[in-house]
Scaffold this motif. Structure first.
Motif, PDB file in Angstrom:
ATOM      1  N   PHE A   1       0.957   3.280 -44.934  1.00 33.60           N
ATOM      2  CA  PHE A   1      -0.233   4.034 -44.552  1.00 33.60           C
ATOM      3  C   PHE A   1      -1.459   3.393 -45.195  1.00 33.60           C
TER       4      PHE A   1
ATOM      5  N   ALA B   1      -4.144   7.720 -44.238  1.00 33.65           N
ATOM      6  CA  ALA B   1      -3.724   8.795 -45.147  1.00 33.65           C
ATOM      7  C   ALA B   1      -4.736   9.938 -45.116  1.00 33.65           C
TER       8      ALA B   1
ATOM      9  N   THR C   1      -4.100  13.541 -46.666  1.00 30.55           N
ATOM     10  CA  THR C   1      -3.578  13.138 -47.973  1.00 30.55           C
ATOM     11  C   THR C   1      -4.292  11.865 -48.408  1.00 30.55           C
ATOM     12  N   SER C   2      -3.755  11.207 -49.402  1.00 30.13           N
ATOM     13  CA  SER C   2      -4.319   9.936 -49.881  1.00 30.13           C
ATOM     14  C   SER C   2      -3.176   8.972 -50.166  1.00 30.13           C
ATOM     15  N   THR C   3      -3.507   7.699 -50.275  1.00 29.78           N
ATOM     16  CA  THR C   3      -2.455   6.726 -50.594  1.00 29.78           C
ATOM     17  C   THR C   3      -1.914   6.982 -52.007  1.00 29.78           C
TER      18      THR C   3
ATOM     19  N   LEU D   1       0.537   9.787 -51.637  1.00 28.76           N
ATOM     20  CA  LEU D   1       1.734   9.289 -50.953  1.00 28.76           C
ATOM     21  C   LEU D   1       2.631   8.510 -51.908  1.00 28.76           C
TER      22      LEU D   1
ATOM     23  N   GLN E   1       7.650  12.188 -48.198  1.00 31.02           N
ATOM     24  CA  GLN E   1       6.793  11.320 -47.397  1.00 31.02           C
ATOM     25  C   GLN E   1       7.163  11.319 -45.916  1.00 31.02           C
TER      26      GLN E   1
ATOM     27  N   TYR F   1       4.842  12.999 -43.529  1.00 36.83           N
ATOM     28  CA  TYR F   1       3.657  12.259 -43.102  1.00 36.83           C
ATOM     29  C   TYR F   1       4.007  11.168 -42.097  1.00 36.83           C
TER      30      TYR F   1
END
Length: 192
Positions: free
Chosen positions: A64, A69, A74-76, A79, A87, A90
């Motif tokens: 991602f 993300a 969400t955010s890296t 993640l 995960q 997502y």
């Protein structure tokens, strides 16, 4: 499908049974072969939810990007902290808009790598800049500085055939459990 019949099952390092179950459920929700999800995640991250591309923000099972993300809420960084099972939520959320195209391993991969190519036939060339082609030259199988969808199909086929020989384990599960479609991967006749 039994979790242990999932392709690459023996390469799952953490939460083996629960991750396999999550992948099988993702395949059901996305109406695609869960083995194809495993192949793509292995190709992108070696099934490591914390994998990080050293040259970009790409992170996780399907790599991602930061923008992707964020679009998924969400955010890296978040993640990277998730388990493989967490995960998968997502992965499914990302792939859901492409559900109708996930009818081949090539298309599952293209949904991650270059979704605009999903509805194209094997003769289609990805409209990439020279720098993009150079960054992804593994797919420029014939060295013409362009990437054709058929080259991605060819590269992926060869990649998994070599991996099977290298690891000495069956990459493609034994026939049974509805895996007739995956047996075609041996010959990798991707029909769109």
């Amino acid at each position: 499908m039994e979790a242990s019949n999932l392709a690459l099952y023996s390469l799952i390092k953490n939460n083996q049974k629960s991750f396999a179950a999550a992948v099988i459920e993702a395949g059901r929700v996305l109406n695609c072969d869960p083995n194809w999800l495993m192949y793509v995640m292995y190709f992108e991250s070696k099934l490591n939810p914390a994998a990080k591309n050293p040259y970009s923000s790409a992170t996780g099972l399907i790599q991602f990007t930061s923008a992707t993300a964020l679009s998924l809420g969400t955010s890296t960084g978040a993640l990277r902290e998730m388990s493989n099972v967490e995960q998968m939520r997502y992965v499914v959320k990302y792939l859901m808009p492409y559900k109708k195209y996930l009818n081949s391993l090539t298309n599952v991969y293209l949904a991650v790598f270059y979704p605009a190519g999903l509805s194209k036939d094997e003769s289609w060339f990805l409209p990439l800049s020279e720098s993009w082609v150079n960054a992804n030259k593994i797919f420029d199988v014939n060295g013409d500085k362009r990437i054709q969808k058929s080259e991605i199909t060819s590269y992926i086929k060869n990649y998994f055939e070599k991996l099977q020989k290298k690891l000495g384990i069956p990459i493609i599960p034994a026939a049974g459990g509805g895996l007739l479609a995956i047996a075609a991967l041996v010959f990798f006749c991707s029909i769109i």
